[in-house]
Design a protein around this motif. Structure first.
Motif, PDB file in Angstrom:
ATOM      1  N   SER A 111     -23.116  24.411 -11.236  1.00 19.88           N
ATOM      2  CA  SER A 111     -22.569  25.399 -10.315  1.00 19.88           C
ATOM      3  C   SER A 111     -21.065  25.200 -10.186  1.00 19.88           C
ATOM      4  CB  SER A 111     -23.238  25.291  -8.945  1.00 19.88           C
ATOM      5  OG  SER A 111     -23.107  23.980  -8.421  1.00 19.88           O
TER       6      SER A 111
ATOM      7  N   THR B 172     -17.615  30.362  -2.312  1.00 19.55           N
ATOM      8  CA  THR B 172     -17.418  29.266  -1.368  1.00 19.55           C
ATOM      9  C   THR B 172     -18.459  28.180  -1.605  1.00 19.55           C
ATOM     10  OG1 THR B 172     -18.853  30.250   0.308  1.00 19.55           O
ATOM     11  CG2 THR B 172     -16.522  30.857   0.380  1.00 19.55           C
ATOM     12  N   THR B 173     -18.220  27.020  -1.037  1.00 19.38           N
ATOM     13  CA  THR B 173     -19.105  25.871  -1.245  1.00 19.38           C
ATOM     14  C   THR B 173     -20.526  26.160  -0.801  1.00 19.38           C
ATOM     15  OG1 THR B 173     -17.215  24.406  -0.894  1.00 19.38           O
ATOM     16  CG2 THR B 173     -19.398  23.410  -0.763  1.00 19.38           C
ATOM     17  N   HIS B 174     -20.688  26.860   0.291  1.00 25.77           N
ATOM     18  CA  HIS B 174     -22.027  27.147   0.819  1.00 25.77           C
ATOM     19  C   HIS B 174     -22.361  28.626   0.665  1.00 25.77           C
ATOM     20  CE1 HIS B 174     -22.349  23.100   2.383  1.00 25.77           C
ATOM     21  NE2 HIS B 174     -21.135  23.232   2.895  1.00 25.77           N
TER      22      HIS B 174
ATOM     23  N   VAL C  33     -17.602  26.500  -7.725  1.00 23.83           N
ATOM     24  CA  VAL C  33     -16.986  27.244  -6.622  1.00 23.83           C
ATOM     25  C   VAL C  33     -15.706  27.868  -7.154  1.00 23.83           C
ATOM     26  CG1 VAL C  33     -15.994  27.117  -4.316  1.00 23.83           C
ATOM     27  CG2 VAL C  33     -17.977  25.692  -4.903  1.00 23.83           C
TER      28      VAL C  33
ATOM     29  N   ASN D 284     -25.158  18.957  -7.180  1.00 21.80           N
ATOM     30  CA  ASN D 284     -26.147  20.038  -7.235  1.00 21.80           C
ATOM     31  C   ASN D 284     -27.256  19.684  -8.220  1.00 21.80           C
ATOM     32  OD1 ASN D 284     -27.624  22.398  -7.387  1.00 21.80           O
ATOM     33  ND2 ASN D 284     -25.820  23.713  -7.258  1.00 21.80           N
TER      34      ASN D 284
ATOM     35  N   GLY E 224     -26.796  35.377  -2.169  1.00 21.98           N
ATOM     36  CA  GLY E 224     -27.820  34.357  -2.262  1.00 21.98           C
ATOM     37  C   GLY E 224     -28.911  34.650  -3.265  1.00 21.98           C
TER      38      GLY E 224
ATOM     39  N   GLN F 270     -25.276  28.882  -3.779  1.00 20.93           N
ATOM     40  CA  GLN F 270     -25.622  28.234  -5.048  1.00 20.93           C
ATOM     41  C   GLN F 270     -27.097  27.849  -5.104  1.00 20.93           C
ATOM     42  OE1 GLN F 270     -22.908  24.973  -5.625  1.00 20.93           O
ATOM     43  NE2 GLN F 270     -21.164  26.307  -6.028  1.00 20.93           N
ATOM     44  N   GLU F 271     -27.566  27.144  -4.093  1.00 17.88           N
ATOM     45  CA  GLU F 271     -28.951  26.680  -4.106  1.00 17.88           C
ATOM     46  C   GLU F 271     -29.922  27.843  -4.026  1.00 17.88           C
ATOM     47  OE1 GLU F 271     -29.458  23.740  -1.083  1.00 17.88           O
ATOM     48  OE2 GLU F 271     -27.926  22.406  -1.913  1.00 17.88           O
ATOM     49  N   SER F 272     -29.673  28.784  -3.125  1.00 17.47           N
ATOM     50  CA  SER F 272     -30.617  29.894  -2.948  1.00 17.47           C
ATOM     51  C   SER F 272     -30.674  30.779  -4.192  1.00 17.47           C
ATOM     52  CB  SER F 272     -30.249  30.728  -1.713  1.00 17.47           C
ATOM     53  OG  SER F 272     -28.976  31.323  -1.860  1.00 17.47           O
TER      54      SER F 272
ATOM     55  N   THR G 113     -20.239  30.567  -7.122  1.00 17.39           N
ATOM     56  CA  THR G 113     -20.087  31.195  -5.814  1.00 17.39           C
ATOM     57  C   THR G 113     -18.608  31.200  -5.432  1.00 17.39           C
ATOM     58  OG1 THR G 113     -20.426  29.053  -4.722  1.00 17.39           O
ATOM     59  CG2 THR G 113     -22.360  30.457  -4.986  1.00 17.39           C
TER      60      THR G 113
END
Length: 207
Positions: free
Chosen positions: A167, A124-126, A169, A162, A89, A129-131, A122
């Motif tokens: 970004s 995985t999808t979560h 995956v 995004n 992250g 990326q945002e962090s 990244t």
């Protein structure tokens, strides 16, 4: 004649995903009329670790001729687009080390009033990326930089979803960069060049 714009694309990539994205963003910025420097952050990992991963070793070899980022690249640039895969992250230690060498330029005010943006990958999808991009952008606030993120300013952004930056995956390296990511890269590069030029024009008119 359009105002000249200098864009530095500074990234770290281990297995090559972010390197592919960096090349695309650099090419798109050039197509938008910018002068571009493509630079990679210096590697910190031991050679044994690199050699243990065939994709990592292949990317290290393929990008060996790309110049390592230096503080002068920051001084030269009107806009800087940083790229990094996520590390829990956050940005990679390699890119963080480069940022940590910029204290002297920061104290002298040489990092302020430039445009900044970022991109990431990244597994995985979560997976952060945002962090990761938000962590990077915290640094930009300390620089006194002007953050130009893509937002939802193009119909394609409602597809990739995004607004913080381009970004991708990558899975465990098995999902190559495709058209969705390349489209996002173009939108971001175009936007950075557009607003950097506008800001330079505005500052020139005000002086």
């Amino acid at each position: 004649m359009p105002t000249s714009v200098n864009v530095a694309v500074i990234y770290y990539s281990s297995t090559g995903t972010v390197a592919t994205m960096a090349n695309a963003i650099a090419e798109d910025a050039e197509k938008a009329g910018a002068e571009v420097r493509l630079r990679r952050a210096a590697e910190l990992a031991p050679q044994a670790a690199i050699d243990s991963n065939p994709a990592w070793a292949a990317n290290a070899k393929a990008t060996a001729d790309i110049r390592v980022a230096a503080p002068d690249d920051m001084v030269w640039a009107d806009a800087v687009i940083f790229g990094t895969p996520t590390r829990f992250g956050n940005v990679t230690s390699q890119l963080k080390q480069f940022l940590d060498t910029l204290g002297g330029l920061w104290q002298a005010g040489h990092l302020a009033d430039k445009v900044y943006s970022g991109f990431t990958s990244t597994s995985t999808t979560h997976g952060g990326q945002e962090s990761t991009l938000l962590a990077l952008y915290h640094t930009i606030h300390h620089f006194g930089g002007i953050l130009v993120a893509p937002g939802y300013t193009d119909p394609s952004k409602f597809v990739d979803g995004n607004p913080y930056g381009t970004s991708h995956v990558a899975g465990q390296g098995g999902i190559p960069v495709g058209e969705q990511t390349l489209t996002a890269a173009r939108v971001q590069a175009d936007r950075v060049v557009k607003f950097t030029r506008a800001i330079k024009d505005g500052l020139a008119a005000a002086s």
